[in-house]
Design a protein around this motif. Structure first.
Motif, short mmCIF file in Angstrom:
data_model
loop_
_atom_site.label_atom_id
_atom_site.label_comp_id
_atom_site.label_asym_id
_atom_site.label_seq_id
_atom_site.Cartn_x
_atom_site.Cartn_y
_atom_site.Cartn_z
N TRP A 23 0.92 -1.30 0.07
CA TRP A 23 0.01 -0.12 0.26
C TRP A 23 0.88 1.48 0.02
N ASN A 24 1.88 1.08 0.97
CA ASN A 24 3.15 2.32 0.81
C ASN A 24 3.54 2.52 -0.43
N LYS A 104 -8.53 9.13 6.79
CA LYS A 104 -7.87 8.96 5.88
C LYS A 104 -6.50 8.35 5.84
N ILE A 105 -6.16 7.20 7.10
CA ILE A 105 -5.06 6.95 7.27
C ILE A 105 -5.40 5.25 7.76
N THR A 127 -6.45 -1.96 7.89
CA THR A 127 -7.40 -1.36 7.00
C THR A 127 -6.82 -0.06 6.28
N PHE A 128 -7.05 0.06 5.05
CA PHE A 128 -6.50 1.07 4.26
C PHE A 128 -7.54 1.74 3.38
N ILE A 140 -12.60 1.25 0.74
CA ILE A 140 -11.87 0.85 2.03
C ILE A 140 -11.44 -0.69 1.76
N MET A 141 -10.09 -1.04 2.09
CA MET A 141 -9.57 -2.42 1.93
C MET A 141 -9.22 -2.56 3.34
N ALA A 142 -9.22 -3.77 3.45
CA ALA A 142 -8.86 -4.62 4.94
C ALA A 142 -8.42 -6.02 4.51
N ALA A 143 -7.57 -6.44 5.31
CA ALA A 143 -6.79 -7.57 5.45
C ALA A 143 -6.98 -8.12 6.80
#
Length: 152
Positions: A23-24, A104-105, A127-128, A140-143
Motif C-alpha cells: 500500500w505504501n 484517511k489513514i 485497514t486502508f 476501503i480495503m482490509a486484510a
C-alpha cells in the motif's frame, strides 16, 4: 486494540506486513493510492484475507464489494453485495468505516470476533483508504487474519 498511525513494527502477521508495504509503495508521495493502483497479482498471499468496501458518497453507506474466503469461513456466510449497516452482526464495522473515511489513514485492529457465533475466534485486521481524487475515500480495503483453533 485499535492502533493508528500504523508502523510496520506493529504488524506481526506476514499478510499485514506485505499489504502495508505494498500500500505504501503504490501510494508513493500521495496521501492515498487509487484502487486502480492496486494489482492483486502483486500480493497474491493476501487475497483470501481481503475485504473491499465501496464508500457511497451520496448515501454515506458502505457496500461490501469483495470478501475473501477467510472471512466467509469465519462469518459462516458471504454478504458480498450487501450494505454493512444492513447486516446486524457486523453493523459495528460502520463506526470503523466512518473513522477511516474521516481520518484517511490506515489503522490496525485486534480483538475477538463479535459478529459471528464463532465469537471464540480472535482476529487481526489492517485497514486502508483508497481514493481516486486523492482527497475523498471511495474504497476501503482490509486484510483480516483469523486465529482458527487447531484441528485435531
Amino acid at each position: 486494540m485499535f492502533i493508528y498511525p500504523v508502523e510496520l513494527s506493529d504488524l506481526k502477521h506476514d499478510v499485514h506486513r506485505n499489504l502495508f508495504q505494498y500500500w505504501n509503495k503504490i501510494r508513493g508521495n500521495r496521501s492515498m493510492p487509487s484502487r486502480k493502483d492496486f494489482e492483486p497479482t502483486e500480493v497474491p498471499n493476501v487475497l483470501k484475507h481481503i475485504l473491499m468496501v465501496n464508500v457511497e458518497q451520496a448515501t454515506g453507506r458502505y457496500l461490501i464489494r469483495l470478501l475473501g474466503s477467510e472471512t466467509v469461513q469465519a462469518l459462516g456466510a458471504d454478504p458480498t453485495g450487501q450494505y454493512v449497516d444492513s447486516i446486524p452482526v457486523i453493523s459495528r464495522v460502520v463506526e470503523r468505516c466512518n473513522w477511516i473515511v474521516e481520518n484517511k489513514i490506515p489503522y490496525y485492529y485486534q480483538g475477538n470476533v463479535e459478529w459471528s457465533e464463532k465469537n471464540f475466534l480472535e482476529y487481526r485486521s489492517i485497514t486502508f483508504p483508497f481514493s481516486d481524487d486523492g482527497e475523498t475515500v471511495d474504497i476501503i480495503m482490509a486484510a483480516m487474519v483469523y486465529l482458527f483453533p487447531e484441528s485435531t
